[in-house]
Write a protein that holds these residues in place. Structure first.
Motif, PDB file in Angstrom:
ATOM      1  N   TYR A 121      -1.869   0.678  -6.872  1.00  0.00           N
ATOM      2  CA  TYR A 121      -0.492   1.170  -7.008  1.00  0.00           C
ATOM      3  C   TYR A 121      -0.193   1.501  -8.470  1.00  0.00           C
ATOM      4  N   TYR A 122      -0.550   0.594  -9.360  1.00  0.00           N
ATOM      5  CA  TYR A 122      -0.278   0.824 -10.774  1.00  0.00           C
ATOM      6  C   TYR A 122      -1.064   2.022 -11.290  1.00  0.00           C
ATOM      7  N   ALA A 123      -2.326   2.160 -10.849  1.00  0.00           N
ATOM      8  CA  ALA A 123      -3.137   3.297 -11.292  1.00  0.00           C
ATOM      9  C   ALA A 123      -2.520   4.619 -10.834  1.00  0.00           C
ATOM     10  N   SER A 124      -2.082   4.683  -9.580  1.00  0.00           N
ATOM     11  CA  SER A 124      -1.502   5.936  -9.077  1.00  0.00           C
ATOM     12  C   SER A 124      -0.186   6.257  -9.771  1.00  0.00           C
ATOM     13  N   MET A 125       0.644   5.259  -9.995  1.00  0.00           N
ATOM     14  CA  MET A 125       1.924   5.500 -10.659  1.00  0.00           C
ATOM     15  C   MET A 125       1.718   5.905 -12.117  1.00  0.00           C
ATOM     16  N   LEU A 133      -0.113   6.315 -24.421  1.00  0.00           N
ATOM     17  CA  LEU A 133       0.041   4.867 -24.262  1.00  0.00           C
ATOM     18  C   LEU A 133      -0.077   4.452 -22.804  1.00  0.00           C
ATOM     19  N   LEU A 134       0.498   5.262 -21.914  1.00  0.00           N
ATOM     20  CA  LEU A 134       0.398   4.958 -20.488  1.00  0.00           C
ATOM     21  C   LEU A 134      -1.032   5.062 -19.983  1.00  0.00           C
ATOM     22  N   LEU A 135      -1.768   6.043 -20.497  1.00  0.00           N
ATOM     23  CA  LEU A 135      -3.160   6.205 -20.084  1.00  0.00           C
ATOM     24  C   LEU A 135      -3.973   4.969 -20.450  1.00  0.00           C
ATOM     25  N   PHE A 136      -3.829   4.493 -21.678  1.00  0.00           N
ATOM     26  CA  PHE A 136      -4.563   3.307 -22.087  1.00  0.00           C
ATOM     27  C   PHE A 136      -4.069   2.065 -21.360  1.00  0.00           C
ATOM     28  N   SER A 137      -2.773   1.980 -21.124  1.00  0.00           N
ATOM     29  CA  SER A 137      -2.227   0.858 -20.379  1.00  0.00           C
ATOM     30  C   SER A 137      -2.805   0.811 -18.975  1.00  0.00           C
ATOM     31  N   GLY A 138      -2.868   1.975 -18.325  1.00  0.00           N
ATOM     32  CA  GLY A 138      -3.438   2.038 -16.980  1.00  0.00           C
ATOM     33  C   GLY A 138      -4.904   1.655 -16.965  1.00  0.00           C
ATOM     34  N   LEU A 139      -5.659   2.137 -17.956  1.00  0.00           N
ATOM     35  CA  LEU A 139      -7.078   1.788 -18.023  1.00  0.00           C
ATOM     36  C   LEU A 139      -7.272   0.292 -18.229  1.00  0.00           C
ATOM     37  N   GLU A 197      -2.762  -7.256 -22.298  1.00  0.00           N
ATOM     38  CA  GLU A 197      -2.578  -6.291 -23.384  1.00  0.00           C
ATOM     39  C   GLU A 197      -2.031  -4.959 -22.880  1.00  0.00           C
ATOM     40  N   ALA A 198      -2.123  -4.723 -21.568  1.00  0.00           N
ATOM     41  CA  ALA A 198      -1.602  -3.470 -21.006  1.00  0.00           C
ATOM     42  C   ALA A 198      -0.079  -3.438 -21.048  1.00  0.00           C
ATOM     43  N   ARG A 199       0.560  -4.573 -20.966  1.00  0.00           N
ATOM     44  CA  ARG A 199       2.027  -4.607 -20.920  1.00  0.00           C
ATOM     45  C   ARG A 199       2.687  -4.105 -22.208  1.00  0.00           C
ATOM     46  N   PRO A 200       2.256  -4.554 -23.397  1.00  0.00           N
ATOM     47  CA  PRO A 200       2.880  -3.999 -24.606  1.00  0.00           C
ATOM     48  C   PRO A 200       2.676  -2.499 -24.753  1.00  0.00           C
ATOM     49  N   LEU A 201       1.530  -1.994 -24.294  1.00  0.00           N
ATOM     50  CA  LEU A 201       1.309  -0.548 -24.351  1.00  0.00           C
ATOM     51  C   LEU A 201       2.297   0.185 -23.448  1.00  0.00           C
ATOM     52  N   ALA A 202       2.522  -0.369 -22.244  1.00  0.00           N
ATOM     53  CA  ALA A 202       3.485   0.253 -21.326  1.00  0.00           C
ATOM     54  C   ALA A 202       4.894   0.184 -21.895  1.00  0.00           C
TER      55      ALA A 202
END
Length: 196
Positions: free
Chosen positions: A7-11, A82-88, A100-105
């Motif tokens: 879900y997170y990846a698709s969004m 930032l969203l791309l790296f957060s998703g990855l 670490e994905a949360r601060p990027l988002a």
């Protein structure tokens, strides 16, 4: 937890594409579009026409208008990155990377909020409303809700870390049992030695 990752990846993929397109529209539409492989993309300036009218009403020079559009496009591009790296990090990472994905988002939300605030300021000062304002505010609201749903979801613990933790707990328990048995034997020998 696999479903939450999907879900997170698709969004995040949707918002990365949305913000990237928005950045390209803001960057190229005021210049009459861009030609790629014989195609003219972003040629219709309908999305930025009201923004141009608002900036002209304020009295901004063409250079200042270019700076404003550059800031809007840069903020959207930074948010998409930032969203791309957060998703990855969140989809492919382990527990530490997921944290670490949360601060990027949240940084992506801040960039989108800055772009939306600048757009709102320009439109309100120029006495206009338009599609660009709606797109920026829609991006901010949708991205905020998506990232908040990520914050509400739990972080998956690492399988390796939990196994290592169980192994460490077992070692500690065995050590404590051996220590208790040794203490009992020592106490028994002490009692036998104390008898006359």
């Amino acid at each position: 937890m696999i479903s939450s990752r999907l879900y997170y990846a698709s969004m995040m993929l949707f918002w990365v594409c949305y913000l990237s397109l928005l950045a390209m529209v803001v960057a190229y539409a005021p210049q009459g579009g861009i030609s790629v492989a014989g195609l003219t993309l972003f040629n219709d300036s309908g999305l930025v026409e009201t923004a141009l009218v608002a900036m002209n009403a304020i009295g901004l020079s063409p250079v200042s208008q270019s700076v404003v559009f550059g800031l809007l496009g840069g903020s959207s591009a930074a948010s998409a990155g930032l969203l791309l790296f957060s998703g990855l990090f969140y989809v492919f990472g382990e527990e530490r990377e997921q944290r670490e994905a949360r601060p990027l988002a949240h940084g992506a939300i801040a960039c989108t909020a800055a772009a939306a605030a600048l757009t709102t300021l320009v439109f309100l000062a120029g006495g206009q409303t338009g599609a660009l304002l709606a797109l920026e505010l829609g991006a901010l609201g949708g991205l905020f809700l998506t990232v908040m749903s990520l914050t509400q979801s739990g972080i998956e613990p690492d399988a390796v870390s939990s196994e290592e933790g169980n192994a460490l707990n077992q070692v500690i328990a065995d050590h404590a049992a051996n220590h208790a048995a040794f203490s009992a034997q020592l106490a028994s020998l002490s009692r036998h030695g104390a008898r006359p």
